[in-house]
Design an enzyme around this catalytic site. Structure first.
Site, PDB file in Angstrom:
ATOM      1  N   LYS A   1      -8.646  -1.107   6.104  1.00  0.00           N
ATOM      2  CA  LYS A   1      -9.018  -1.560   4.752  1.00  0.00           C
ATOM      3  C   LYS A   1      -8.068  -2.654   4.297  1.00  0.00           C
ATOM      4  O   LYS A   1      -8.471  -3.651   3.700  1.00  0.00           O
ATOM      5  CB  LYS A   1      -8.987  -0.367   3.785  1.00  0.00           C
ATOM      6  CG  LYS A   1     -10.092   0.639   4.063  1.00  0.00           C
ATOM      7  CD  LYS A   1     -10.018   1.862   3.176  1.00  0.00           C
ATOM      8  CE  LYS A   1      -9.040   2.880   3.675  1.00  0.00           C
ATOM      9  NZ  LYS A   1      -9.133   4.224   3.150  1.00  0.00           N
TER      10      LYS A   1
ATOM     11  N   ASP B   1     -15.040   3.178   7.885  1.00  0.00           N
ATOM     12  CA  ASP B   1     -14.022   4.112   7.400  1.00  0.00           C
ATOM     13  C   ASP B   1     -14.621   5.109   6.408  1.00  0.00           C
ATOM     14  O   ASP B   1     -14.305   6.289   6.429  1.00  0.00           O
ATOM     15  CB  ASP B   1     -12.855   3.367   6.747  1.00  0.00           C
ATOM     16  CG  ASP B   1     -11.852   4.361   6.178  1.00  0.00           C
ATOM     17  OD1 ASP B   1     -11.332   5.162   6.966  1.00  0.00           O
ATOM     18  OD2 ASP B   1     -11.630   4.372   4.956  1.00  0.00           O
TER      19      ASP B   1
ATOM     20  N   SER C   1      -7.654   4.208   9.379  1.00  0.00           N
ATOM     21  CA  SER C   1      -8.326   4.275   8.092  1.00  0.00           C
ATOM     22  C   SER C   1      -7.611   3.418   7.040  1.00  0.00           C
ATOM     23  O   SER C   1      -8.221   2.579   6.364  1.00  0.00           O
ATOM     24  CB  SER C   1      -8.370   5.753   7.661  1.00  0.00           C
ATOM     25  OG  SER C   1      -8.770   5.875   6.330  1.00  0.00           O
TER      26      SER C   1
ATOM     27  N   ARG D   1     -14.312  13.307   8.777  1.00  0.00           N
ATOM     28  CA  ARG D   1     -12.990  13.898   9.063  1.00  0.00           C
ATOM     29  C   ARG D   1     -12.661  14.975   8.040  1.00  0.00           C
ATOM     30  O   ARG D   1     -12.085  16.012   8.364  1.00  0.00           O
ATOM     31  CB  ARG D   1     -11.915  12.806   9.046  1.00  0.00           C
ATOM     32  CG  ARG D   1     -11.964  11.888  10.261  1.00  0.00           C
ATOM     33  CD  ARG D   1     -11.077  10.671  10.051  1.00  0.00           C
ATOM     34  NE  ARG D   1      -9.706  11.015   9.809  1.00  0.00           N
ATOM     35  CZ  ARG D   1      -8.853  10.277   9.072  1.00  0.00           C
ATOM     36  NH1 ARG D   1      -9.262   9.143   8.527  1.00  0.00           N
ATOM     37  NH2 ARG D   1      -7.619  10.664   8.894  1.00  0.00           N
TER      38      ARG D   1
ATOM     39  N   HIS E   1       0.857  -1.197   0.000  1.00  0.00           N
ATOM     40  CA  HIS E   1       0.000   0.000   0.000  1.00  0.00           C
ATOM     41  C   HIS E   1       0.883   1.234   0.000  1.00  0.00           C
ATOM     42  O   HIS E   1       1.829   1.336   0.789  1.00  0.00           O
ATOM     43  CB  HIS E   1      -0.895   0.018   1.244  1.00  0.00           C
ATOM     44  CG  HIS E   1      -1.701   1.276   1.339  1.00  0.00           C
ATOM     45  ND1 HIS E   1      -2.863   1.454   0.635  1.00  0.00           N
ATOM     46  CD2 HIS E   1      -1.475   2.444   2.013  1.00  0.00           C
ATOM     47  CE1 HIS E   1      -3.343   2.660   0.882  1.00  0.00           C
ATOM     48  NE2 HIS E   1      -2.522   3.282   1.715  1.00  0.00           N
TER      49      HIS E   1
HETATM   50  N1  URA Z   1      -5.809   7.688   3.156  1.00  0.00           N
HETATM   51  C1  URA Z   1      -6.785   6.981   3.775  1.00  0.00           C
HETATM   52  O1  URA Z   1      -7.268   5.989   3.260  1.00  0.00           O
HETATM   53  N2  URA Z   1      -7.195   7.416   4.989  1.00  0.00           N
HETATM   54  C2  URA Z   1      -6.674   8.508   5.595  1.00  0.00           C
HETATM   55  O2  URA Z   1      -7.085   8.825   6.698  1.00  0.00           O
HETATM   56  C3  URA Z   1      -5.671   9.228   4.931  1.00  0.00           C
HETATM   57  C4  URA Z   1      -5.253   8.778   3.710  1.00  0.00           C
END
Ligand code: URA
Length: 438
Positions: A188, A162, A184, A169, A83
């Protein structure tokens, strides 16, 4: 359940929450029992007071459990994914994921669309005519099982908490918090189910984390919480002061990735920093997933890149997603608008500001200002030089590209020119891998 107000009081006072409190709060929010205003207050309290490592791991776990969690144990193969926190010209997934798959690791990779200056792997892949980057979970499973690698966008079944929390947010000034970012991103990736995770945490002007200090803190949070969740994990903190490689956009980034996969030696001599990073990321995945040494994994990755196996995996994945690489080649031959910018003076390229390049690419239509905007697949920038190169006045620095002549071309050309710092002496290059966190 403990009262939401008591949880908010506790966090506001800077006290650590218990695992059950965090779990119940996230569960309540996902079901709609905890209203947005209480979750927004929670996010602000976390921003101001932080979280312990244990709380961060609990938050990540609770968010992961808010939706479907994938299980790949029936594949009979080790699984891994990479990632990236995102940057300008970051097309590494297009090389790294197929390369790891070519080394016998299954790579189920849920990916994203671009927002702001950060490009999205799904947008890049969708420039290949026919490529379906929005597979159902069932179709995605089938591609991973048959090909060994699939890249598709995350479905709504994965981590709904999320999605809801990120939207809040975004409008409450609570994005910039390491525990929330970690929860976050990692929830995932954990729900995606890969056994080993490698994070490419970018740092520099074109990155989400501008300073090395912040990037290392995020890398440590991601790796720590991934370990707490029982996964093998490492993070490479990597340079994003200048764009990665030469292409910034969508179709041009796929083309650059194909050049690496088709002619790795030539690509290495021209684009060594990018190709070297691809090998290191893939090798870290392979080493974790297969339990071999990093040195052995590195050699195997170099061989699988060199003998065309990684290219074959990429091609097979594209076919399985319905994509047509011949039609992609035809797309690249289409006449497009191109405008070269030239060096205003002679000297060394001391730096190419990734943020500024990203903003110009965005203004050309290569990215989205807000979710849902459409993009021009042929828009972007191709650099002619990189940091450290010597240029003479009038030499090409970069080309602006778009399907048709953009509005405000002069402004875009001036802004792109301003991204290049040209000075009298060769700059000291910072290594592409700034730090490794294990
Ligand atoms: N990318 C994400 O998936 N979440 C965040 O909080 C910041 C960047």
């Amino acid at each position: 359940m403990v009262s939401a107000k008591l949880i908010l009081d506790k966090k506001r006072e800077g006290r650590a929450l218990g695992s059950a409190e965090i779990r119940e709060f996230v569960e309540g929010f996902t079901k709609g029992d905890i209203p947005d205003y209480q979750m927004a207050a929670f996010a602000m309290a976390v921003c101001c007071r932080g979280m312990t490592d244990r709380e961060t791991a609990d938050l990540t776990d609770a968010m992961m459990r808010s939706g479907e969690m994938l299980d790949w144990s029936d594949l009979g193969m080790p699984t891994a994914d990479k990632h990236s926190t995102g940057g300008v010209g970051d097309k590494l997934s297009l090389v790294v994921q197929p390369l790891a798959a070519a080394c016998g690791v299954a790579v189920p990779s849920l990916t994203g669309r671009g927002l702001g200056i950060t490009g999205g792997t799904a947008d890049k892949l969708e420039t290949i005519p026919g490529y379906d980057a929005a597979l159902s979970l069932e179709a995605y499973r089938k591609v991973v099982a048959e090909v060994g690698v699939s890249m598709t966008v995350q479905t709504n079944e994965i981590c709904p908490a999320d999605k809801k929390l990120y939207a809040l947010r975004d409008v409450t000034g609570t994005v910039a918090s390491i525990p929330l970012i970690c929860g976050s991103i990692l929830s995932k990736k954990l729900a995606e189910g890969a056994g080993s995770l490698v994070f490419d945490v970018k740092t520099g002007s074109g990155a989400f984390m501008k300073t090395r200090e912040d990037a290392v803190a995020l890398a440590k949070a991601l790796v720590g919480a991934a370990h707490a969740a029982g996964r093998k994990a490492a993070a490479l903190v990597t340079d994003m002061d200048e764009p990665l490689g030469f292409a910034v956009g969508n179709a041009n980034e796929v083309e650059e990735s194909l050049c690496v996969l088709r002619n790795p030696e030539e690509a290495f001599s021209r684009n060594g920093r990018m190709v070297g990073l691809c090998v290191e990321l893939a090798a870290t995945m392979v080493s974790f997933a297969r339990g071999v040494s990093l040195e052995d994994a590195r050699e195997e990755c170099k061989s699988r890149l060199g003998d065309g196996s990684a290219l074959a995996k990429f091609e097979a994945m594209v076919r399985a997603h319905g994509g047509d690489l011949d039609a992609f080649a035809a797309l690249l031959r289409k006449p497009t608008f191109k405008f070269k910018i030239q060096a205003p003076r002679s000297g060394y390229v001391e730096g190419i500001d990734a943020y500024k390049v990203g903003r110009v690419a965005l203004s050309l239509g290569a990215g989205r200002e807000k979710a849902g905007d459409s993009i021009d697949p042929l828009a972007g920038i191709t650099l002619s030089v990189k940091t450290g190169d010597r240029v003479s006045v009038g030499d090409p620095l970069a080309t602006l590209e778009k399907s048709s002549c953009p509005d405000g071309l002069d402004h875009a050309a001036d802004a792109l020119c301003a991204a290049f710092r040209i000075g009298p002496s060769a700059p000291e290059m910072r290594p592409i891998i700034v730090e490794k966190v294990e």
